[in-house]
Motif scaffolding. Structure first.
Motif, mmCIF file in Angstrom:
data_model
loop_
_atom_site.group_PDB
_atom_site.id
_atom_site.type_symbol
_atom_site.label_atom_id
_atom_site.label_comp_id
_atom_site.label_asym_id
_atom_site.label_seq_id
_atom_site.Cartn_x
_atom_site.Cartn_y
_atom_site.Cartn_z
ATOM 1 N N ARG A 188 0.730 -1.053 -0.021
ATOM 2 C CA ARG A 188 -0.065 -0.083 -0.106
ATOM 3 C C ARG A 188 0.913 1.198 0.019
ATOM 4 O O ARG A 188 0.724 2.220 -0.819
ATOM 5 C CB ARG A 188 -1.002 -0.174 1.074
ATOM 6 C CG ARG A 188 -2.006 0.965 1.169
ATOM 7 C CD ARG A 188 -3.241 0.908 2.111
ATOM 8 N NE ARG A 188 -2.808 -0.280 3.121
ATOM 9 C CZ ARG A 188 -3.008 0.221 4.420
ATOM 10 N NH1 ARG A 188 -3.138 1.296 5.010
ATOM 11 N NH2 ARG A 188 -2.997 -0.840 5.329
ATOM 12 N N ALA A 189 1.820 1.108 0.645
ATOM 13 C CA ALA A 189 2.902 2.287 0.965
ATOM 14 C C ALA A 189 3.397 2.688 -0.521
ATOM 15 O O ALA A 189 3.420 3.933 -1.120
ATOM 16 C CB ALA A 189 3.968 2.069 1.762
ATOM 17 N N TRP A 190 4.045 1.655 -1.377
ATOM 18 C CA TRP A 190 4.546 1.818 -2.610
ATOM 19 C C TRP A 190 3.335 2.335 -3.810
ATOM 20 O O TRP A 190 3.656 3.374 -4.356
ATOM 21 C CB TRP A 190 4.806 0.342 -3.060
ATOM 22 C CG TRP A 190 6.288 -0.040 -2.896
ATOM 23 C CD1 TRP A 190 6.659 -0.976 -1.820
ATOM 24 C CD2 TRP A 190 7.559 0.744 -3.102
ATOM 25 N NE1 TRP A 190 7.795 -0.883 -1.656
ATOM 26 C CE2 TRP A 190 8.593 -0.061 -2.361
ATOM 27 C CE3 TRP A 190 7.917 1.678 -3.826
ATOM 28 C CZ2 TRP A 190 9.933 0.339 -2.475
ATOM 29 C CZ3 TRP A 190 9.350 1.898 -3.967
ATOM 30 C CH2 TRP A 190 10.308 1.167 -3.124
ATOM 31 N N SER A 191 2.121 1.940 -3.559
ATOM 32 C CA SER A 191 1.187 2.402 -4.446
ATOM 33 C C SER A 191 0.730 3.864 -4.052
ATOM 34 O O SER A 191 0.207 4.560 -5.139
ATOM 35 C CB SER A 191 -0.107 1.523 -4.180
ATOM 36 O OG SER A 191 -0.873 1.710 -2.968
ATOM 37 N N LEU A 192 1.073 4.267 -2.958
ATOM 38 C CA LEU A 192 0.712 5.861 -2.516
ATOM 39 C C LEU A 192 1.911 6.707 -2.631
ATOM 40 O O LEU A 192 1.808 7.816 -2.165
ATOM 41 C CB LEU A 192 0.145 5.675 -1.213
ATOM 42 C CG LEU A 192 -1.350 5.116 -0.811
ATOM 43 C CD1 LEU A 192 -1.474 5.019 0.434
ATOM 44 C CD2 LEU A 192 -2.398 5.801 -2.111
ATOM 45 N N GLY A 193 2.877 6.233 -3.220
ATOM 46 C CA GLY A 193 3.928 7.003 -3.360
ATOM 47 C C GLY A 193 5.241 7.238 -2.564
ATOM 48 O O GLY A 193 5.861 7.895 -2.341
#
Length: 298
Positions: A188-193
């Motif tokens: 989720r962190a990666w998907s949110l930048g």
């Protein structure tokens, strides 16, 4: 004049710690100048809690086992309230020295200049004697920064979490309860930048499970876990396939790997029908989105 809040808080989750684990935790609190927050998920003796408080730790509890996700969120909220900018998350088995915390602080500071900004940085995993260390797949499309490696995810134990990033990414999934919490949050962190990084210059031994199950024929090995935890792992992994931020490459890998793990676990149990029924039910729960407390939780 009151001193400024420490930029880093230490958060430790405990569940039914034995005497040696309690003694190690007390020694850690005494050796650490940073504030320590302990979340008791059940089984911490009242005398041990009192000793921790006397040594300056803050002890939190929800009166029972709320799972690792809920415990980590309670620690993060307490750290934010205390004015910390980061929180180092540890479990009761983690042997992580104060100077290693400083190394992760320095690593997080170095990552401030990269893009995407860091959400978390953690140590290189090592296997404790007779155990299996987790593997952190490298994140494709991003370059190393010296000893820092971009990874898909890393275990929460030993991870230094940036609390500003945590506030934007959101809480850990309490409905996962125990397994896959760290994996889902990092995806989720990666998907949110935001990025998740491993500092290879420092290491943390991992003591997951009670030994290792191996198959030379299948070419895999895995921690030997209680049945309820293996069920939670399968359930949460299958459920995570529906989440849009979980990459397709990971879903494909898991679709091939999970059946082999389930077969190996069942074989290790002596092919007991009850074990197969539990694992099959866990997969069905994952497909149907039935999360929360795992079946068979002690």
């Amino acid at each position: 004049m009151p001193s400024a809040p420490s930029p880093v808080a230490i958060g430790v989750t405990v569940f039914r710690p034995d005497a040696a684990q309690v003694a190690a935790l007390l020694a850690r609190v005494e050796a650490e100048t940073r504030p320590t927050i302990v979340f008791d998920n059940g089984g911490l003796p009242a005398s041990a809690a009192a000793d921790l408080v006397e040594r300056g730790a803050r002890v939190l509890s929800a009166g029972g086992n709320i799972g690792i996700g809920g415990a980590l969120d309670a620690i993060a909220r307490a750290a934010i309230k205390a004015g910390a900018a980061q929180v180092l998350l540890l479990d009761q088995d983690a042997a992580f020295a104060p100077e290693q915390v400083t190394e992760l602080e320095a690593a997080l500071a170095r990552l401030r200049t990269v893009s995407p900004p860091p959400a978390v940085v953690g140590p290189r995993p090592e296997a404790a004697p007779g155990r299996k260390a987790p593997a952190y797949p490298r994140r494709p499309g991003f370059s190393e920064d010296g000893s820092l490696v971009p990874v898909e995810f890393l275990a929460t134990s030993g991870s230094l979490v940036d609390l500003a990033a945590y506030a934007r990414i959101g809480p850990f999934r309490s409905d996962f309860f125990i397994d896959g919490v760290d994996l889902e949050w990092c995806f989720r962190a990666w998907s949110l930048g935001y990025g998740c990084w491993m500092e290879t210059a420092t290491a943390l031994p991992h003591r997951v499970g009670a030994g290792v199950i191996r198959s030379r024929l299948l070419g895999i090995e895995m921690p030997r876990q209680p049945l309820f935890r293996m069920g939670a792992y399968l359930r949460n992994s299958v459920y995570a396939w529906r989440l849009p931020h979980v990459p397709r490459r990971w879903r494909v890998r898991q679709a091939a790997y999970l059946p082999l793990q389930a077969l190996l676990y069942w074989a290790d149990s002596g092919y007991r029908p009850g074990v197969l029924a539990h694992l099959s039910g866990a997969v069905l729960d994952g497909l149907r989105g039935r999360l929360g407390r795992p079946k068979g939780l002690p």
